[in-house]
Design a protein around this motif. Sequence first.
Motif, PDB file in Angstrom:
ATOM      1  N   HIS A   1       0.864  -1.113   0.036  1.00  0.00           N
ATOM      2  CA  HIS A   1      -0.031  -0.049  -0.054  1.00  0.00           C
ATOM      3  C   HIS A   1       0.885   1.158   0.036  1.00  0.00           C
ATOM      4  O   HIS A   1       0.497   2.365   0.037  1.00  0.00           O
ATOM      5  CB  HIS A   1      -0.803  -0.013   1.140  1.00  0.00           C
ATOM      6  N   GLY A   2       2.196   1.311   0.027  1.00  0.00           N
ATOM      7  CA  GLY A   2       2.968   2.161  -0.214  1.00  0.00           C
ATOM      8  C   GLY A   2       3.671   2.604   1.039  1.00  0.00           C
ATOM      9  O   GLY A   2       4.061   3.763   1.417  1.00  0.00           O
ATOM     10  N   ALA A   3       3.827   1.662   2.004  1.00  0.00           N
ATOM     11  CA  ALA A   3       4.627   1.923   3.217  1.00  0.00           C
ATOM     12  C   ALA A   3       6.118   1.617   2.922  1.00  0.00           C
ATOM     13  O   ALA A   3       6.460   0.658   1.939  1.00  0.00           O
ATOM     14  CB  ALA A   3       3.885   1.052   4.391  1.00  0.00           C
ATOM     15  N   VAL A   4       6.899   2.114   3.656  1.00  0.00           N
ATOM     16  CA  VAL A   4       8.495   1.816   3.744  1.00  0.00           C
ATOM     17  C   VAL A   4       8.598   1.016   4.942  1.00  0.00           C
ATOM     18  O   VAL A   4       8.226   1.412   6.133  1.00  0.00           O
ATOM     19  CB  VAL A   4       9.132   3.037   3.582  1.00  0.00           C
ATOM     20  N   ALA A   5       9.301  -0.154   4.886  1.00  0.00           N
ATOM     21  CA  ALA A   5       9.753  -0.780   5.948  1.00  0.00           C
ATOM     22  C   ALA A   5      11.226  -0.348   6.428  1.00  0.00           C
ATOM     23  O   ALA A   5      12.135  -0.735   5.435  1.00  0.00           O
ATOM     24  CB  ALA A   5       9.267  -2.256   5.722  1.00  0.00           C
ATOM     25  N   VAL A   6      11.533   0.023   7.615  1.00  0.00           N
ATOM     26  CA  VAL A   6      12.708   0.268   7.938  1.00  0.00           C
ATOM     27  C   VAL A   6      12.959  -0.622   8.792  1.00  0.00           C
ATOM     28  O   VAL A   6      12.752  -0.647   9.604  1.00  0.00           O
ATOM     29  CB  VAL A   6      12.851   1.968   8.556  1.00  0.00           C
ATOM     30  N   ILE A   7      14.391  -1.516   8.318  1.00  0.00           N
ATOM     31  CA  ILE A   7      14.745  -2.760   9.102  1.00  0.00           C
ATOM     32  C   ILE A   7      15.950  -2.173   9.986  1.00  0.00           C
ATOM     33  O   ILE A   7      16.990  -1.991   9.569  1.00  0.00           O
ATOM     34  CB  ILE A   7      15.171  -3.793   8.149  1.00  0.00           C
ATOM     35  N   LEU A   8      15.522  -1.892  11.342  1.00  0.00           N
ATOM     36  CA  LEU A   8      16.617  -1.458  12.178  1.00  0.00           C
ATOM     37  C   LEU A   8      17.384  -2.930  12.583  1.00  0.00           C
ATOM     38  O   LEU A   8      16.591  -3.706  12.482  1.00  0.00           O
ATOM     39  CB  LEU A   8      16.169  -0.688  13.296  1.00  0.00           C
TER      40      LEU A   8
END
Lengths: 363, 350, 443
Positions: free
Chosen positions: C87-94
């Motif tokens: 849906h247009g989200a960004v996953a930031v993998i910390l």
Amino acid sequence: MNRKWCLIPIILAVVLISGCGFKDIDKRFFAVSIGVDKGEKEKYKVSLELAVPSGDPKQPGDSIILSEEADSIAAAIGIIKSKADKELDLGHMKVIILGKDIAKENLFTTVDWFTRRRDIQEIAWVSISDSMASDILNFHPKSEYIPSNSLLFLFGNEGTETPYVISEYLFSFWRDLVEPGIDPVLPIIKLNKNENTLEVQRSGVIRDKQLAVVLDRNDTMLLNLFIKQKVKSEINVKAKNYDFTIASSNAKVKYKINTKGSTPIIDIFVNLKGNLEEKHREQQRVNLNSYEKITNKEYKKKFEKLLTKLQKAKADPIGFGQRYEATHLGDEKVKIEEWKRLYPQAKFKLHVTTKIDGTGIIK
Amino acid sequence: MITNVLTFIPRIMMNERLTGGLLAIPIGSIIGTGLMYIFMKQFSHFPKMGLPEILEKYLSKWVKNIYIFFNGYMWFHAGLFTLLSFITITKVFISPDMPNILISGMFLLLICFSILMPTKKVLYATELLILLNLPFILLILIKAIFNDYFSWDTVRIFFTHFREIPSWSAISAATFIYFGFANLIIFNREMQKLNLKWLWLIMLFGIQVLLVTMVGPIGFHGAVKGVEGYVFPWISTADSMRMELGFVERVLFIFLLLHTNISIVSITIHWHVSMELFKSIFPKVRLKGKNVLGYIIAAAFALITFLFAGFTTEDNLFSIMKSWINGLIPAAIFMNFILLLAIRRKKKNE
Amino acid sequence: MVKTTFEFLKLQLSGSADAKIHPLKKSNEQIFLMYMKSLCDGDKIQQLVVKPFFEMHSTEEYSYYLQSLADFKDFKGNDAALQDIFHGAVAVILPNQVIMLDLKTQTNKEVLDASVETTIHGPQKALSENLEVNINLIRQRYHSSSLMLELMGEIGYKSKVQIALIYDESLIKKEVLEEIRKKIKNLDRSVIQTAGQLMRNFTKRKTLFPTYLVTERPDRIAYNLALGKFVIVLQGTPFVLIGPAVFYDFLSSMEDLYMPYWITKFLVTIRYIGLFISTLLPAVYVGVTSYNPELFRIQLALTIAGSRATVPFPSYLEVLFMLLMMELLVEASIRLPKAIGPTATTVGGLILGTAATEAGLVSSIMIIIVSAVAISNFVIPINEMGFAMRNVKYVLLFFASISGLIGVIVGLIGLLFYLVNINSLGEPYLKAFYSERTRGKQV
């Protein structure tokens, strides 16, 4: 699913039975008027005027006349049907003309067919013709677009509004024919061959289901005043020093039957209203009061003459009998017998009042 | 109420016009309004309950079943008479070439569909149809009275017979038009509160309708002998009126249109009441999870109509109708009794 | 746990060319960004995610920073995360956390002009195709605290379109609300794109008459909200669904509120007359010419008979033929490219009309009738009802052909009964003196 399957046989049944009564309009012949005469060989001679539609609405329509003789009107129509190539549609028939000779016989049986059929309008105009009814049907004035429209306009108030025509609808004719207290009046059409016009100026009073009295033009106008009461007419007054015409716009007639004494007295109150239309004697002044007085006197005489004429013929087109029944209690048959005895002895007392509103544009 | 003009009731009264018809009007009105008043008062004790519910709650089951069956039967007949005369009129005046089965089939299809609607919807539909037809009714009434060829003398002849005592049939016929209230026995299920204030207006209206029913044909066709010759007095009266400047010249067609609408409304109401009554007696019949008792009853109605139409003639029908009408007032009084019993029981329980 | 998420997402996203798995490397740390390039706003990513990463010192601070962004979304598990990415989200993998940020590109934000329902005096703009913009527009017309917005999640298990339910808490009926919530939850289609599709899926039976109103005008939406109706807005279409709708709603236009009283009354009368003409006229024509010609005046009857003399078909076939031609014309003109538009009008008008009469195929009266029917059909403001009435006309024509005028009357009354019988979410469809209208008048 079940409901859908139930629907299919219904639709099938409906569609298969369909087409009953389905007849396109261009496969029908519209009968616009009918004439009934006395037949030479059989009892009736029936003539139907059928309108032939023209494709172009700007052109006047044509018509065909088919005649046939038979013992009953229904039989005659049946034979005429076989002569026409299209289905006869009587729904638009608005003029019924009865020949004079057939009017002298029992009208009750003649008109029975007309009232019994459901597709003949009760608002058809009934009239008597002076000669053969088929002659009248054959006549077409130049100005009519639709066959027998001229007669329609004459009888109805759409065309001319003339006091010489007493128009009768089928239903009111039937009512007056059947009711014991009143006698119907029918207009009489005459074909004037020299001038090529139709004249409707006289009327016939029917008594005992037969044509009894024929009234001439002036009497028709007077009777119209009595019966219709809203008639525009010309009232001619010719007396010793006076000669003028009043155009009446309104006429009110009220009457009361007084049976207290030994002879019944019918009090009639006539109220005329109008404008001076034409004056023939050159006089300096127009005295409206004296005009009114002389009108009252003259017309009293005329009315009385008409009423006594009708009384002698034992005809009652104005409906005095009905008024008697309406104002007395008791069984109907007894009342009718009573009135039959009283009417020939009745005396008419007329009270005419005229009001002349104005004298036109000049004095 | 307005349907009254168009059904067989006028014929009964017309036959008696010279022998007491006039007096039947006020007598019938008083009786009718009186019954209506008592009835509505009684029903106001049972808000939102129809007759089957009332009887079930307060009286024994046997009484309920028999009485409801009897009522359902009576209501069915009311609708049946209207329907049969209506089919006859259609066949005679509008489409004489159509086979009887087609005409009856079509109407029955429509009516069976309409009686299966829920009660509230029947009310809405009735309201809507009557509203839509009201201007035409007024038009015809006004045109009738103010016609040039209307003979007031004949009407006065009719009025001279006010001394005669009317027969029971005439009184019942006059009362019939007030019997609209009886349909309350089912429609009460949808009503919250019954307004008794306007009753006198209804009585006035009823008297006026009755008068017009009688006076109209008489004025046009003659009192003494004329009007009894006509099989359908009001329809011939409508045919005698002419709108020279109107869209259709013969008023007859407007009248028939009106007649059709209102007859269908009347039959719908009567048969709906009848069906609801029958439904409350018989047990539910389930087919595929839906209650098809309604459909079965509707089919039964249709079948009986076909049989009736096939086997009775017009004279037969007339005498059956007459005896049905004669029994109306006693039936209404009987219902008052039963309701009284129910009210007493209710008061005892409280 | 973070590692499994990373592996899972990498696996799922590896097929598409526009999926980006982007490492951000600093001297001592590395985080990954996973997003769909085609769905996310590159500028925003640059501004909000990449730059601060390189400006902040520790990952923990960065994590707090990210969590306080407005577009922050809760991480709800692998599958949910995958959904969000699509849906247009960004996953930031910390290193020890997965943070989701909703940074989608809002396309199609333009507010469109009202094209289907036009008025003379009212607002000229309709809604746009973007859900958020639409909600913005609606709220701007209805500044009331009782206006509730419920995001009912996504419908259509393949298309996953966002759906929002808007209503006025203080005015809507509880039963209606419950009903519509239930209906939305029970939707099980794969692709739902428009409000119309939604409407079809809400009504279980195959119906002819619409029971929900489809509109694009924000003023109509606001008006209906004030009457206690609910509005369903879909992502990707400027048309919303309003319910429950009754018969009168379909015959009312927003002009009725903007014009003086008597003009409105007159317009409403004209609409009803148009409705009657468009449904009844062909049936009455067939009924009268073929069954009861005595209904007309004599002049009209003769004219019709004269003009039909050359026609070879019976009347109902003639009517059917002309009506069919007209339907084809109307359908074609919806799809015509703009260049050919005028040609179609010429073809329809001149050729079909005049030439057909000249050739003697149809009568001239028929042409008048058909054009009257066609024109009066479009007087009905809401399209669905207009189309429904077009169907009704054929049903009545069928009845007229079988049994003449009496069939027409029976058909008409049957139609009335049918309309009365329909329920729109519990509200009666057709009722005289509908009380809600008086309630609406106070608005």
